[in-house]
Scaffold this motif. Structure first.
Motif, PDB file in Angstrom:
ATOM      1  N   UNK A   1       5.815  51.512-108.756  1.00 47.54           N
ATOM      2  CA  UNK A   1       4.966  51.416-109.937  1.00 47.54           C
ATOM      3  C   UNK A   1       4.085  52.648-110.084  1.00 47.54           C
ATOM      4  N   UNK A   2       3.536  53.129-108.986  1.00 46.00           N
ATOM      5  CA  UNK A   2       2.698  54.336-109.029  1.00 46.00           C
ATOM      6  C   UNK A   2       3.529  55.530-109.485  1.00 46.00           C
ATOM      7  N   UNK A   3       4.734  55.667-108.955  1.00 50.09           N
ATOM      8  CA  UNK A   3       5.603  56.765-109.384  1.00 50.09           C
ATOM      9  C   UNK A   3       5.938  56.643-110.869  1.00 50.09           C
ATOM     10  N   UNK A   4       6.187  55.427-111.323  1.00 51.19           N
ATOM     11  CA  UNK A   4       6.463  55.198-112.735  1.00 51.19           C
ATOM     12  C   UNK A   4       5.274  55.553-113.614  1.00 51.19           C
ATOM     13  N   UNK A   5       4.083  55.218-113.148  1.00 50.10           N
ATOM     14  CA  UNK A   5       2.868  55.562-113.893  1.00 50.10           C
ATOM     15  C   UNK A   5       2.713  57.071-113.980  1.00 50.10           C
ATOM     16  N   UNK A   6       2.940  57.765-112.870  1.00 50.60           N
ATOM     17  CA  UNK A   6       2.849  59.225-112.883  1.00 50.60           C
ATOM     18  C   UNK A   6       3.889  59.841-113.815  1.00 50.60           C
ATOM     19  N   UNK A   7       5.084  59.291-113.795  1.00 50.86           N
ATOM     20  CA  UNK A   7       6.148  59.808-114.658  1.00 50.86           C
ATOM     21  C   UNK A   7       5.807  59.588-116.128  1.00 50.86           C
ATOM     22  N   UNK A   8       5.186  58.463-116.434  1.00 50.83           N
ATOM     23  CA  UNK A   8       4.873  58.142-117.822  1.00 50.83           C
ATOM     24  C   UNK A   8       3.603  58.780-118.343  1.00 50.83           C
ATOM     25  N   UNK A   9       2.614  58.916-117.478  1.00 54.76           N
ATOM     26  CA  UNK A   9       1.302  59.401-117.923  1.00 54.76           C
ATOM     27  C   UNK A   9       0.973  60.811-117.443  1.00 54.76           C
ATOM     28  N   UNK A  10       1.783  61.339-116.557  1.00 54.92           N
ATOM     29  CA  UNK A  10       1.498  62.673-116.023  1.00 54.92           C
ATOM     30  C   UNK A  10       0.600  62.608-114.807  1.00 54.92           C
ATOM     31  N   UNK A  11       0.224  63.756-114.323  1.00 54.80           N
ATOM     32  CA  UNK A  11      -0.610  63.866-113.129  1.00 54.80           C
ATOM     33  C   UNK A  11      -1.934  63.136-113.321  1.00 54.80           C
ATOM     34  N   UNK A  12      -2.476  62.635-112.208  1.00 54.75           N
ATOM     35  CA  UNK A  12      -3.730  61.876-112.264  1.00 54.75           C
ATOM     36  C   UNK A  12      -4.420  61.951-110.913  1.00 54.75           C
ATOM     37  N   UNK A  13      -5.701  61.702-110.914  1.00 57.28           N
ATOM     38  CA  UNK A  13      -6.430  61.597-109.648  1.00 57.28           C
ATOM     39  C   UNK A  13      -6.128  60.232-109.036  1.00 57.28           C
ATOM     40  N   UNK A  14      -6.340  60.086-107.743  1.00 55.24           N
ATOM     41  CA  UNK A  14      -6.148  58.760-107.133  1.00 55.24           C
ATOM     42  C   UNK A  14      -7.016  57.686-107.793  1.00 55.24           C
ATOM     43  N   UNK A  15      -8.227  58.040-108.205  1.00 54.10           N
ATOM     44  CA  UNK A  15      -9.094  57.062-108.877  1.00 54.10           C
ATOM     45  C   UNK A  15      -8.512  56.620-110.211  1.00 54.10           C
ATOM     46  N   UNK A  16      -7.973  57.565-110.973  1.00 53.28           N
ATOM     47  CA  UNK A  16      -7.338  57.223-112.244  1.00 53.28           C
ATOM     48  C   UNK A  16      -6.124  56.329-112.014  1.00 53.28           C
ATOM     49  N   UNK A  17      -5.329  56.659-110.994  1.00 51.41           N
ATOM     50  CA  UNK A  17      -4.169  55.839-110.670  1.00 51.41           C
ATOM     51  C   UNK A  17      -4.583  54.432-110.265  1.00 51.41           C
ATOM     52  N   UNK A  18      -5.656  54.328-109.477  1.00 52.60           N
ATOM     53  CA  UNK A  18      -6.140  53.012-109.046  1.00 52.60           C
ATOM     54  C   UNK A  18      -6.506  52.157-110.256  1.00 52.60           C
ATOM     55  N   UNK A  19      -7.180  52.756-111.239  1.00 50.63           N
ATOM     56  CA  UNK A  19      -7.538  52.008-112.457  1.00 50.63           C
ATOM     57  C   UNK A  19      -6.288  51.578-113.217  1.00 50.63           C
ATOM     58  N   UNK A  20      -5.344  52.489-113.376  1.00 51.25           N
ATOM     59  CA  UNK A  20      -4.127  52.176-114.133  1.00 51.25           C
ATOM     60  C   UNK A  20      -3.278  51.123-113.437  1.00 51.25           C
ATOM     61  N   UNK A  21      -3.286  51.127-112.117  1.00 48.51           N
ATOM     62  CA  UNK A  21      -2.472  50.194-111.339  1.00 48.51           C
ATOM     63  C   UNK A  21      -3.232  48.921-110.946  1.00 48.51           C
ATOM     64  N   UNK A  22      -4.513  48.863-111.297  1.00 53.42           N
ATOM     65  CA  UNK A  22      -5.347  47.691-111.001  1.00 53.42           C
ATOM     66  C   UNK A  22      -5.420  47.415-109.500  1.00 53.42           C
ATOM     67  N   UNK A  23      -5.665  48.484-108.734  1.00 52.33           N
ATOM     68  CA  UNK A  23      -5.900  48.341-107.296  1.00 52.33           C
ATOM     69  C   UNK A  23      -7.195  49.064-106.946  1.00 52.33           C
ATOM     70  N   UNK A  24      -7.717  48.777-105.779  1.00 55.44           N
ATOM     71  CA  UNK A  24      -8.940  49.429-105.322  1.00 55.44           C
ATOM     72  C   UNK A  24      -8.639  50.873-104.910  1.00 55.44           C
ATOM     73  N   UNK A  25      -9.591  51.799-105.117  1.00 51.64           N
ATOM     74  CA  UNK A  25      -9.362  53.206-104.750  1.00 51.64           C
ATOM     75  C   UNK A  25      -8.909  53.431-103.308  1.00 51.64           C
ATOM     76  N   UNK A  26      -9.477  52.723-102.307  1.00 54.88           N
ATOM     77  CA  UNK A  26      -8.977  52.947-100.944  1.00 54.88           C
ATOM     78  C   UNK A  26      -7.488  52.582-100.785  1.00 54.88           C
ATOM     79  N   UNK A  27      -7.058  51.532-101.494  1.00 53.67           N
ATOM     80  CA  UNK A  27      -5.643  51.157-101.451  1.00 53.67           C
ATOM     81  C   UNK A  27      -4.788  52.247-102.074  1.00 53.67           C
TER      82      UNK A  27
END
Length: 158
Positions: free
Chosen positions: A55-81
């Protein structure tokens, strides 16, 4: 040939079909989407990746590069995860980390070419599997499903 689904507002609830009330329709939709999603998740090219990693790879492919914090928000997980997930993907050669242009304390996560190739193969496999299932539907069922696709996409993005 491709076939279609019955009218989505109706589902057999007893020996005779009766229209679903809104609560029953929502429940049936949730259940069907979840079952189909689980089955699609099993149609992976790389079994070593978790559904979350895919899912994270799919998000990156669809939305482009992102910070881990941005990815955490998009994937609905906590930043440490997300930090752990990104580290696993980096160790597998599927993402690269680069310094953030404006804030050097942050990193930007980007998919590697290997990840892009794997995602494309995975999409092909899932599409082929789903096409095979759709081929078992009636024409009317397929037309109904085609008409519902944009609405389901809208729900997924809300």
């Amino acid at each position: 040939m491709l076939k279609t689904m019955p009218d989505p507002s109706r589902l057999p609830s007893s020996a005779t079909e009766a229209p679903l009330d809104d609560a029953a329709a929502v429940s049936a939709l949730r259940s069907a989407v979840m079952r189909l999603s689980r089955r699609l998740k099993h149609q992976r090219v790389d079994e070593s990746l978790s559904p979350t990693e895919m899912s994270v790879l799919g998000t990156l492919a669809g939305c482009g590069s992102a910070t881990p914090s941005e990815l955490a928000r998009k994937e609905h997980v906590q930043p440490p995860s997300m930090t752990r997930i990104v580290a696993l993907l980096e160790a597998k050669g599927l993402v690269r980390l680069e310094p953030h242009q404006e804030d050097r304390r942050q990193k930007v996560v980007s998919p590697t070419e290997r990840a892009e190739v794997m995602l494309e193969e995975s999409r092909r496999k899932r599409n082929a599997w789903l096409s095979e299932l759709v081929g078992q539907l009636s024409e009317d069922e397929w037309e109904t499903l085609r008409a519902a696709a944009p609405v389901l996409e809208k729900l997924a993005r809300m």
